[in-house]
Design a protein around this motif. Structure first.
Motif: not given
Length: 70
Positions: A27-32, A65-68
């Motif tokens: 999730v962190r990888y995709v959000a970044a 995660l991106m929205s947060a």
């Protein structure tokens, strides 16, 4: 040298070897990722490899995660 804590070596593996940890890291990888085009290409690969449900879960969690972060 440290003792291996993977599921193959111990009955109670370290958290970093769990599916939950793998998912959070992905999730962190995709959000970044820099662009939505990169995310879309990655998601196509996830859909092909693991199915639509896995891609939907990853997409939903990365979006949250991106929205947060905004």
């Amino acid at each position: 040298m440290s003792e291996c804590r993977c599921p193959l070596c111990v009955d109670n593996p370290d958290e970093m070897y769990t599916e939950a940890h793998r998912h959070v890291c992905e999730v962190r990888y995709v959000a970044a990722m820099d662009t939505n085009a990169q995310r879309a290409a990655y998601m196509r690969g996830v859909t092909k490899a693991r199915g639509a449900a896995a891609a939907d879960r990853l997409r939903r969690d990365a979006w949250a995660l991106m929205s947060a972060r905004e």
